[in-house]
Design a protein around this motif. Structure first.
Motif, PDB file in Angstrom:
ATOM      1  N   GLY A 276       0.854  -1.265  -0.024  1.00 40.06           N
ATOM      2  CA  GLY A 276      -0.127   0.139   0.068  1.00 40.06           C
ATOM      3  C   GLY A 276       0.762   1.167  -0.024  1.00 40.06           C
ATOM      4  N   ALA A 277       2.084   1.227  -0.179  1.00 37.84           N
ATOM      5  CA  ALA A 277       3.077   2.260  -0.074  1.00 37.84           C
ATOM      6  C   ALA A 277       3.989   2.233  -1.472  1.00 37.84           C
ATOM      7  CB  ALA A 277       3.853   2.487   1.141  1.00 37.84           C
ATOM      8  N   PRO A 278       4.387   3.445  -1.745  1.00 35.41           N
ATOM      9  CA  PRO A 278       5.383   3.281  -2.970  1.00 35.41           C
ATOM     10  C   PRO A 278       6.453   2.506  -2.591  1.00 35.41           C
ATOM     11  CG  PRO A 278       4.747   5.837  -2.283  1.00 35.41           C
ATOM     12  CD  PRO A 278       4.212   4.741  -1.177  1.00 35.41           C
ATOM     13  N   SER A 279       6.822   1.688  -3.630  1.00 29.08           N
ATOM     14  CA  SER A 279       7.889   0.635  -3.467  1.00 29.08           C
ATOM     15  C   SER A 279       9.156   1.464  -3.666  1.00 29.08           C
ATOM     16  CB  SER A 279       7.794  -0.252  -4.765  1.00 29.08           C
ATOM     17  OG  SER A 279       8.238   0.571  -5.981  1.00 29.08           O
ATOM     18  N   ALA A 280      10.334   0.880  -3.092  1.00 25.09           N
ATOM     19  CA  ALA A 280      11.441   1.380  -2.864  1.00 25.09           C
ATOM     20  C   ALA A 280      12.067   1.904  -4.082  1.00 25.09           C
ATOM     21  CB  ALA A 280      12.559   0.531  -2.132  1.00 25.09           C
ATOM     22  N   ASN A 281      11.864   1.065  -5.342  1.00 21.61           N
ATOM     23  CA  ASN A 281      12.312   1.423  -6.545  1.00 21.61           C
ATOM     24  C   ASN A 281      11.722   2.592  -7.284  1.00 21.61           C
ATOM     25  OD1 ASN A 281      10.406  -0.900  -6.501  1.00 21.61           O
ATOM     26  ND2 ASN A 281      10.138  -0.716  -8.607  1.00 21.61           N
ATOM     27  N   SER A 282      10.455   2.665  -7.007  1.00 23.52           N
ATOM     28  CA  SER A 282       9.584   3.736  -7.413  1.00 23.52           C
ATOM     29  C   SER A 282      10.140   5.096  -6.619  1.00 23.52           C
ATOM     30  CB  SER A 282       8.074   3.569  -7.470  1.00 23.52           C
ATOM     31  OG  SER A 282       7.586   3.587  -6.150  1.00 23.52           O
ATOM     32  N   ARG A 283      10.144   4.790  -5.383  1.00 21.23           N
ATOM     33  CA  ARG A 283      10.415   6.201  -4.458  1.00 21.23           C
ATOM     34  C   ARG A 283      11.713   6.810  -4.956  1.00 21.23           C
ATOM     35  NH1 ARG A 283       9.609   6.582   2.172  1.00 21.23           N
ATOM     36  NH2 ARG A 283      10.647   8.717   2.192  1.00 21.23           N
ATOM     37  N   TRP A 284      12.665   5.700  -4.769  1.00 22.04           N
ATOM     38  CA  TRP A 284      14.196   6.136  -5.166  1.00 22.04           C
ATOM     39  C   TRP A 284      14.666   6.015  -6.564  1.00 22.04           C
ATOM     40  CZ3 TRP A 284      13.149   3.942  -0.143  1.00 22.04           C
ATOM     41  CH2 TRP A 284      13.251   4.822   0.766  1.00 22.04           C
ATOM     42  N   SER A 285      14.997   4.531  -6.967  1.00 23.44           N
ATOM     43  CA  SER A 285      15.616   3.962  -7.751  1.00 23.44           C
ATOM     44  C   SER A 285      15.749   2.470  -7.863  1.00 23.44           C
ATOM     45  CB  SER A 285      16.825   4.806  -8.362  1.00 23.44           C
ATOM     46  OG  SER A 285      17.913   4.390  -7.518  1.00 23.44           O
ATOM     47  N   ASN A 286      16.078   1.872  -9.072  1.00 23.90           N
ATOM     48  CA  ASN A 286      16.056   0.466  -9.055  1.00 23.90           C
ATOM     49  C   ASN A 286      17.394   0.095  -8.187  1.00 23.90           C
ATOM     50  OD1 ASN A 286      13.825  -0.243 -10.554  1.00 23.90           O
ATOM     51  ND2 ASN A 286      14.825  -0.583 -12.445  1.00 23.90           N
ATOM     52  N   SER A 287      18.502   0.873  -8.534  1.00 18.94           N
ATOM     53  CA  SER A 287      19.830   0.752  -7.842  1.00 18.94           C
ATOM     54  C   SER A 287      19.690   0.878  -6.396  1.00 18.94           C
ATOM     55  CB  SER A 287      20.932   1.958  -8.374  1.00 18.94           C
ATOM     56  OG  SER A 287      21.020   1.589  -9.962  1.00 18.94           O
ATOM     57  N   ILE A 288      18.976   1.807  -5.782  1.00 18.97           N
ATOM     58  CA  ILE A 288      18.799   1.990  -4.229  1.00 18.97           C
ATOM     59  C   ILE A 288      17.925   0.672  -3.801  1.00 18.97           C
ATOM     60  CG2 ILE A 288      17.784   3.246  -2.529  1.00 18.97           C
ATOM     61  CD1 ILE A 288      20.144   4.539  -3.605  1.00 18.97           C
ATOM     62  N   ALA A 289      17.103   0.319  -4.379  1.00 22.71           N
ATOM     63  CA  ALA A 289      16.116  -0.808  -4.146  1.00 22.71           C
ATOM     64  C   ALA A 289      17.310  -2.013  -4.108  1.00 22.71           C
ATOM     65  CB  ALA A 289      14.980  -1.001  -5.005  1.00 22.71           C
ATOM     66  N   ILE A 290      17.831  -2.400  -5.138  1.00 25.20           N
ATOM     67  CA  ILE A 290      18.668  -3.293  -5.328  1.00 25.20           C
ATOM     68  C   ILE A 290      19.832  -3.502  -3.979  1.00 25.20           C
ATOM     69  CG2 ILE A 290      20.319  -4.811  -6.552  1.00 25.20           C
ATOM     70  CD1 ILE A 290      19.062  -3.839  -9.002  1.00 25.20           C
ATOM     71  N   LEU A 291      20.408  -2.386  -3.850  1.00 26.40           N
ATOM     72  CA  LEU A 291      21.328  -2.213  -2.894  1.00 26.40           C
ATOM     73  C   LEU A 291      20.906  -2.526  -1.444  1.00 26.40           C
ATOM     74  CD1 LEU A 291      23.567   0.757  -4.409  1.00 26.40           C
ATOM     75  CD2 LEU A 291      24.285  -1.701  -4.119  1.00 26.40           C
ATOM     76  N   THR A 292      19.707  -1.806  -1.345  1.00 28.26           N
ATOM     77  CA  THR A 292      19.090  -2.134  -0.112  1.00 28.26           C
ATOM     78  C   THR A 292      18.580  -3.436   0.349  1.00 28.26           C
ATOM     79  OG1 THR A 292      18.146   0.162  -0.067  1.00 28.26           O
ATOM     80  CG2 THR A 292      17.118  -1.067   1.338  1.00 28.26           C
ATOM     81  N   GLY A 293      18.215  -4.157  -0.596  1.00 27.35           N
ATOM     82  CA  GLY A 293      18.091  -5.650  -0.398  1.00 27.35           C
ATOM     83  C   GLY A 293      19.271  -6.476  -0.087  1.00 27.35           C
ATOM     84  N   ASP A 294      20.380  -5.872  -0.943  1.00 29.65           N
ATOM     85  CA  ASP A 294      21.703  -6.492  -0.533  1.00 29.65           C
ATOM     86  C   ASP A 294      22.130  -6.244   1.034  1.00 29.65           C
ATOM     87  OD1 ASP A 294      21.632  -7.608  -3.019  1.00 29.65           O
ATOM     88  OD2 ASP A 294      23.134  -6.011  -3.955  1.00 29.65           O
ATOM     89  N   LEU A 295      21.678  -5.114   1.272  1.00 28.63           N
ATOM     90  CA  LEU A 295      22.111  -4.425   2.641  1.00 28.63           C
ATOM     91  C   LEU A 295      21.531  -5.545   3.835  1.00 28.63           C
ATOM     92  CD1 LEU A 295      23.433  -2.725   4.666  1.00 28.63           C
ATOM     93  CD2 LEU A 295      21.195  -1.298   4.693  1.00 28.63           C
TER      94      LEU A 295
END
Length: 344
Positions: free
Chosen positions: A117-136
């Protein structure tokens, strides 16, 4: 911002909670509420960082909510042994962090705009940020896991291998000669069932439960995990108000063939001829999307898919023969009912 202990308690103890009405009341319910509050606090620490942006990104999906299904199952399985063992909490946190990490990556692959129900991390920031956050988050889970011993590391590594294998199989799709329905169920077993199984296994094993019972609970976790994902896919079709956190029929728009669609495509029922025509490709036209969704909701293919959901829930319930009679077994059986009847 992470839930407070009071927020967590309210979410667990309210019958209409996001986790589900299958949760027990009384002493067992209170023990699980206390355990999940501890897990929630540990998760808040695990996604923390001295860097404000990293802290915000890592905590984004956790703050958006979620059922905490995996840690709850770990805590419930642990009630059959020494549920107070600190390793139980650590194992539950590892499983939830792993799950959260996969969601960041899934949203990138699916180009999803919304999660919970909230903006996904990739739409809020970017695909790169979402991938790196998952890795973190994977890294944080591994750090906690290192304190749980080499066998736990090995189990988690094999679970992660299955998660990735399932994602690869889903991405490349069924190959010539493969049964698309069997392929779909294999993907669910790897992508969802494996981590739910490990959650039950960690909870029971770290609580010192007898190995034979740990094995039965692990099998239960896999079966109920597949059932849970099938029900997610069906909710995407039958929901009319987006209670799942995404617009109804999102899978249709994205060309994701879930079980009812696969049954329709594999069949030759004249009553579903128009449905097969519509769902043979992503349904992006609004009028055709509405038509396809209406046809699916009244289709025999949806009935067949619901039957498969019940089969998995029944298979999970059969694993409970090894569990001693009592509140824990009753709660696990109620979970089997819940995955069939839930609406969000």
């Amino acid at each position: 911002m992470a839930d407070t202990v009071a927020d967590t308690w309210h979410r667990i103890s309210t019958p209409a909670s996001t986790i589900g009405p299958w949760l027990p009341e009384g002493d067992l319910g209170e023990a699980l509420a206390d355990g999940l509050a501890t897990v929630e606090s540990a998760l808040a620490v695990a996604v923390g960082s001295e860097h404000p942006f990293v802290r915000e990104a890592a905590g984004h999906l956790m703050a958006a909510g979620g059922k905490r299904f995996r840690p709850m199952l770990a805590l419930l399985a642990a009630q059959l042994g020494n549920a107070a063992a600190p390793e139980v909490t650590q194992g539950a946190v590892v499983c939830e962090l792993t799950h959260l990490a996969t969601l960041y990556h899934d949203d990138v692959m699916d180009e999803a705009a919304v999660r919970r129900g909230a903006p996904s991390a990739n739409s809020r920031w970017s695909n790169s940020i979402a991938i790196l956050t998952g890795d973190l988050l994977f890294a944080r889970a591994s750090d906690i896991l290192a304190d749980l011993g080499p066998e736990a590391v090995r189990i988690q590594a094999r679970t992660f291998e299955r998660l990735v294998t399932g994602q690869i199989k889903e991405t490349v799709g069924a190959q010539p000669g493969d049964d698309p329905i069997a392929h779909y169920l294999d993907v669910l077993a790897d992508k969802t069932g494996s981590l739910v199984a490990t959650s039950a296994r960690f909870g029971a094993a770290f609580a010192g439960v007898d190995p034979a019972l740990v094995a039965a609970l692990t099998e239960f976790g896999e079966e109920v995990g597949v059932a849970f994902q099938i029900s997610d896919d069906l909710i995407d079709i039958v929901s009319t108000d987006g209670v799942s956190g995404k617009s109804p029929g999102t899978d249709l728009r994205e060309g994701i063939a879930t079980l009812p669609v696969l049954f329709a495509l594999a069949g030759d029922d004249p009553a579903e001829a128009r449905l097969r025509e519509l769902v043979a490709a992503p349904v992006t036209d609004d009028a055709q999307h509405a038509e396809a969704l209406a046809l699916l909701r009244s289709s025999r293919s949806l009935v067949r898919a619901t039957g498969v959901l019940r089969e998995y829930a029944d298979r999970a319930r059969s694993r409970l023969d090894a569990v001693p009679a009592g509140d824990v077994r009753d709660a696990l059986s109620a979970l089997c009912d819940y995955v069939v009847t839930r609406t969000s």
